[in-house]
Each structure stands twice: as structure tokens, then as C-alpha cells.
Enzyme design. Structure first.
Site, PDB file in Angstrom:
ATOM      1  N   SER A 466       0.811  -1.218   0.000  1.00  0.00           N
ATOM      2  CA  SER A 466       0.000   0.000   0.000  1.00  0.00           C
ATOM      3  C   SER A 466       0.840   1.261   0.000  1.00  0.00           C
ATOM      4  O   SER A 466       0.378   2.322  -0.416  1.00  0.00           O
ATOM      5  CB  SER A 466      -0.931  -0.001   1.220  1.00  0.00           C
ATOM      6  OG  SER A 466      -0.176  -0.072   2.422  1.00  0.00           O
ATOM      7  N   ASP A 579       0.076  -5.301  12.451  1.00  0.00           N
ATOM      8  CA  ASP A 579      -0.366  -5.804  11.149  1.00  0.00           C
ATOM      9  C   ASP A 579       0.260  -7.171  10.856  1.00  0.00           C
ATOM     10  O   ASP A 579       0.836  -7.402   9.800  1.00  0.00           O
ATOM     11  CB  ASP A 579       0.012  -4.809  10.055  1.00  0.00           C
ATOM     12  CG  ASP A 579      -0.770  -5.057   8.756  1.00  0.00           C
ATOM     13  OD1 ASP A 579      -1.823  -5.734   8.817  1.00  0.00           O
ATOM     14  OD2 ASP A 579      -0.329  -4.588   7.699  1.00  0.00           O
TER      15      ASP A 579
END
Length: 625
Positions: A466, A579
Site C-alpha cells: 500500500s 499488522d
């Protein structure tokens, strides 16, 4: 605004693509696999403001008619195979750009021009408009023309890694807006011009790797100063240290001498100080303790003597301390055990004696840190003689203690064998520097990264995320690494880069991805990481081309658990990954799992509490809140 943008294209760029597009304002074709010559018809697009053709495989000469682009603001030709017309000694295409009255940025680095800078290049419209000129490793030779001082709005000038010779012109000091001056790794001689004292906005000056000599200017004012690998002589002027904004000072491998002045303690914001490979003598000033933000202190390969200051224990941020190859005597202060961030320590080849501290970070050091000191004593792991005060009566040991110890050791061995069959040792590796051991002389530059990844070619792309991409890189010294390139156009990229640098530079465990180095400048932010040949766990779980046995799955689960246990409990401030998912679990050549991607990790102090679960983690893998 009309733009021409392609991704993943290859081959030549036909003139037919751009012919007739008179309303085109932007051409951005960087990072493709385009080859052949740059079409001269591009100069007919009168409204063009951005022409970005960098990091391709263009060859041949740069069109001489680019000066027709009256509205051009940015020209990017870096990272190609462009050459200069051999019949011309100067880079003629630069002369044509004098007509571009709005041109602010020129990037031509990493080409093979083999020509000199035209004297007239700095005149015309460019003298008022040009702000950035980047020509690193582009084959520029000859002298830097005095006329370069006419570029009154120049903010950054980067011409390192070329064949520039002669002296640095005094006229450079006229550029009052200069913030970044990089002309390292050339063949420049003489002294630093006195006019450099006029710089008031300078953030970085890099003159390393030349043949500069005489004394360093005491008035030189910049936040980051690189003067390494030259022939500067005499002492460092005391006034040099009066610059309160100093953050990085690299004066290594010169001919500097004398003692280190007490004024060295004035620049209290300094993070890196390297004076390696000079002829400094005298004591190490204890006032260095005032540098509370100091991360790297490198004083090796000098003639320093006296004791290691006890006050070094106050350098709480210190990660890298190298005092090797001097004439230091006395003991290694036990107070240095307080340095909780220390990952590299070297006092080899001095005249030190006494007991080596074995607490704190010292318990993970090896004999390499202490060799060449004949009077040191301590634990067997350091390969020195045992300290006399630690010897007990052999008779008492043999008669009363040894049988009991033998029984305990026997039981321990049985337990250890059973445990080793189930699990490989998870003991952390001996602490090393998170950067190459020859820091700062083996820093990995943008040029090296571009070359190692073949210009960030598609064949070297490992993964896209991302906030950037990961590429496989093969460096000239044979090092194979993973290069995590952050997309600076993404809002969270800068924050993510800072977080990863902060986290990865302070942790070390066999189940965490190791950072080798980093590269950060105006054009790039990248981390150079240990390469994991077996990819990530996501591929092994969800691809028909891979297969994991039950035993392997269990081993990976245990590896990840060990990594999390270290992050949560094995570091002074707990680290929350935020994450953790299969794609962030990487596998080395032995299928040992390594946790990576700390871009949104959180470092929690004792007083912090998680008040909410607003996080940038991946849905499905976040902690429940």
C-alpha cells in the site's frame, strides 16, 4: 491537464505516440522498460511542463531542441544509457535549456555522457529559474565552471560520482539559497572556498572522496557535514563545533591531528560523529556525554590515549561505539552496561586492562570486540584470561560442589536434548551493528540501489504494498538483499519509513527480518533488508505450487510466537506490530520464519495505554477491539 502515463511498457517510444498531442502538459514514463532514442518530436509539444523519462533504457543522444519547451518545469532523464555527441566536448543539450524560462528541476544522473559542463549553461533564463540540478554519476568531467555562481535560485546541486577535477570555484558561495551541496567522489583538489562561510541555509554538504587539503573552515555551517576521505590537515578549529545544528559529522580518513577540543561538547544535537582514520592524540573529552542524541561515535584508528570516560554511560541513545586501534589504557567502565541501545561495541587493539563488563548489552558481545588488549580478563566467551578475583578453591569445588553440580547438569542435559529435538535454539544472534560494520564508508547510495535492481526493473519486483514496493537487489560486492522502496507520493509513506527505521535499528532476533542499511535523500526513502529466498507465508498457504507439512506449520507458528514474545517482553519498551498477517511473515533458506514490515508498529512506554483500536492494520488480522 492532459497527461501521458504508461506503466509496464517496453520497446521504443515511437514519434507517432506524441505527434499531434499539442495540448499535452505532462509526460511521465519513468520506471518502464523503454529503449531506443528519445524522439526529438517531443520538443513540438509547446504546453509540456513535465517530461519524466527516468529509469528506463533510453540510449543515444539527448535531443538538442528541448529548449523549445518554453513551459517546461521538470526534466527527468536519470537512470538511462544516454550519451553525449562524441564530436562535442561539452554537454550541448544543456545549452539549449537556457531558453526554458520556467525550468526548476533537471535530473540527468546515472547516464554516460562523458562531457563537460558548458560555461554558458548557467546563463539565460536558467540563472533565475533553476532550483535543483541532479547529475550524480553521469559521466561529467572537467572543471566546475565559475559561471555556476549565476544560478541564483539554486537550492540543491548534486554532482557526486563524476570525474570533476581542479578546484571548487569560490562563486559557489554566492548561492545563498543553497540547501544541499553534494560533489563527493570526484577528483577535486585545493581547499574549501572561504566563500562557503556565506551559506546560511545549508542542510547538507558532502565533499567526501576527493583530494581536498589544508584546514577545515571553522565557519562552515550545515546540519550534515561529510568531508571524509580527503587530505585535510592540522586540527579542527574550535569554532567548527559552535554550530548548534550539527547532526552528522564525518571527517574520517583525513590527516587531522592534535587533541579533541572541549568545544566538541557544544553541538549537543549531534547524532553521528566519525573521526576514524586520522592522527588525533590526547584524551577523549569526557564532555562528549552532553550529546544525549548521539547514535554513532566512531573514534577508531587514531592515537588517542588515556581512559575511556565514565561519562559515556550518559549517552543513552548510543547504538554504535568504536574506539578500536588507539592507545587507550585503564579499564572498560562497568557503567557502560547501562547503554541499553548499544548494538555494536569495539575497543580492540588498545592497551586496556581489568575485567570486561558482562551485564547489559555486553553479555551478547564476542571476543572480536576486545582482542588485542593483553591485560583484559573476564568470561570465557571473550577469549581472555579469567580474572583472579573470581577463582575459588579447587579443593572445595572438587570435594563439595562438583557432585551436586554434576547431578544438576545431567538433568539439564536430558531436558535440553528433548527440547532440541522439538525446536531449534531461539537464542538471539550476537549483537552487531544494524548497519554495515564499516559505517559510514559502506553506506548504500541511491545509485547502488538503482544498479542492484536494474533500475527497479519489473523482473526484480518481489511485491507491491500500500505504501511502496519490494525489489530484489544484487549489489556489486555479491550481496543479495531485499530493497523496500517507499512511495513518497503516498501520505503515510514518510511516517512508515521513520517508524521502520526506528524499530528495526534497535531490535535483533533470529525470528525478525534484519535491516542491512537504509537510503534516504530528496529522491528516495528505502530500506535494504535481508533477502528471504523462500518468500512469504501467504504464498505457501494459498498457492498450489507450494506445500507445507504439519511439522513445518508448527515450526513457523513457534517462530512467530518467539518473535512476538521478544517484541512484547524482550525489549525495554514493548513493541506492538499492528499488522501481523501471512504476507508479513517471511521464510529464509532454512524455512525459519521471520516477522517483517513494521511500518505501523507502535512503541509503547510504561505509562502508555491503548485507548482505542484506530489502526492501519489489515482487516481480518487486527487485534479485536
Amino acid at each position: 491537464m492532459f497527461s501521458l502515463v504508461y506503466n509496464g511498457i517496453s520497446g521504443n517510444l515511437p514519434s507517432s505516440i506524441v505527434d499531434g498531442l499539442v495540448d499535452l502538459e505532462s509526460i511521465s514514463l519513468a520506471g518502464n522498460n523503454l529503449s531506443g532514442e528519445i524522439p526529438s518530436s517531443i520538443s513540438n509539444i509547446s504546453k509540456l511542463t513535465l517530461l519524466e523519462l527516468g529509469n528506463n533504457s533510453f540510449s543515444g543522444h539527448v535531443p538538442m531542441n528541448l529548449g523549445n519547451l518554453q513551459n517546461l518545469r521538470m526534466l527527468g532523464l536519470g537512470g538511462n544509457q544516454l550519451t553525449n555527441d562524441p564530436s562535442m566536448s561539452e554537454l550541448g543539450f544543456l545549452n539549449s535549456l537556457r531558453n526554458c524560462r520556467h525550468l526548476e528541476r533537471i535530473v540527468i544522473g546515472w547516464n554516460s555522457f562523458d562531457g563537460t559542463l558548458p560555461k554558458s549553461f548557467s546563463s539565460g533564463n536558467l540563472s533565475a529559474s533553476l532550483e535543483h540540478f541532479q547529475a550524480y554519476s553521469s559521466g561529467i568531467k572537467g572543471m566546475i565552471p565559475n559561471e555556476i555562481g549565476n544560478l541564483s535560485n539554486l537550492i540543491s546541486l548534486e554532482m557526486g560520482g563524476n570525474g570533476l577535477r581542479g578546484t571548487i570555484p569560490e562563486t559557489l558561495g554566492q548561492l545563498k539559497k543553497m540547501q544541499s551541496l553534494v560533489i563527493d567522489n570526484n577528483k577535486l583538489e585545493g581547499s574549501i572556498p572561504v566563500s562557503f562561510c556565506n551559506f546560511v541555509n545549508l542542510f547538507r554538504i558532502n565533499l567526501g572522496g576527493n583530494k581536498l587539503s589544508q584546514q577545515i573552515l571553522g565557519c562552515l555551517s550545515s546540519r550534515n557535514i561529510y568531508l571524509n576521505d580527503n587530505a585535510f590537515t592540522s586540527t579542527i578549529p574550535s569554532a567548527f563545533w559552535n554550530n548548534k545544528d550539527l547532526a552528522i559529522v564525518d571527517l574520517s580518513y583525513n590527516l587531522l591531528n592534535g587533541s579533541l577540543p572541549l568545544e566538541i561538547g557544544s553541538a549537543t544535537g549531534m547524532r553521528i560523529l566519525s573521526l576514524k582514520g586520522n592522527q588525533f592524540s590526547g584524551d577523549i573529552p569526557s564532555i562528549i556525554w552532553r550529546h544525549q542524541n548521539l547514535d554513532y561515535l566512531i573514534l577508531s584508528e587514531n592515537k588517542l590515549h588515556g581512559h575511556i570516560p565514565e561519562t559515556f554511560a550518559n549517552l543513552t541513545a548510543l547504538q554504535y561505539l568504536d574506539l578500536s586501534q588507539n592507545n587507550l589504557s585503564g579499564v572498560i567502565p562497568k557503567s557502560l552496561e547501562k547503554l541499553q541501545n548499544l548494538v555494536y561495541f569495539n575497543v580492540s587493539f588498545n592497551e586496556l586492562g581489568g575485567e570486561i563488563p558482562n551485564g547489559g548489552r555486553f553479555k551478547n558481545l564476542t571476543a572480536e570486540s576486545f582482542k588485542g588488549n593483553r591485560e583484559l580478563c573476564g568470561e570465557s566467551q571473550f577469549k581472555v584470561m579469567p580474572c583472579k578475583g573470581n577463582k575459588s578453591s579447587k579443593t572445595r569445588v572438587l570435594k563439595y560442589i562438583l557432585p551436586s553440580v554434576g547431578l544438576v547438569v545431567g538433568i539439564a542435559i536430558i531436558i535440553m536434548v528433548c527440547f532440541m529435538r522439538r525446536r531449534k535454539s531461539n537464542k538471539p544472534l550476537p549483537a552487531k551493528s544494524s548497519l554495515p560494520s564499516a559505517f559510514p564508508h559502506e553506506r548504500i547510495s541511491y545509485h547502488e540501489i538503482v544498479k542492484a535492481t536494474s533500475g527497479f526493473g519489473k523482473d526484480n519486483l518481489i511485491d507491491r504494498g500500500s505504501i511502496g514496493s519490494v525489489y530484489k537487489g544484487i549489489f556489486s560486492n555479491g550481496l543479495v538483499a531485499a530493497i523496500k522502496l517507499f512511495d513518497l507520493d503516498m501520505e503515510d509513506a514518510n511516517k512508515s519509513f521513520d517508524v521502520e527505521c526506528r524499530i528495526l535499528s534497535n531490535i535483533r532476533h533470529r525470528n525478525l527480518v534484519k535491516v542491512i542499511s537504509s537510503c534516504c535523500n530528496l529522491d528516495i526513502k528505502a530500506l535494504v533488508l535481508e533477502y528471504m529466498p523462500n518468500g512469504n507465508l501467504n504464498n505457501w498457504l494459498y498457492s498450489s505450487d507450494y506445500c507445507l507439512s504439519i511439522a513445518q506449520r508448527l515450526e513457523i507458528m513457534i517462530d512467530v510466537a518467539y518473535a512476538l514474545e521478544y517484541l512484547h517482553h524482550g525489549y525495554p519498551s514493548p513493541i506492538v506490530h499492528c499488522d501481523l498477517k501471512p504476507s508479513n511473515i517471511l521464510l529464509d533458506e532454512d524455512m525459519v520464519a521471520r516477522v517483517g514490515d513494521f511500518g505501523i508498529a507502535k512503541l509503547l512506554t510504561k505509562d502508555q495505554r491503548i485507548l482505542h483500536t484506530k489502526t492501519l492494520g489489515t482487516i481480518g488480522y487486527m487485534s479485536p477491539g
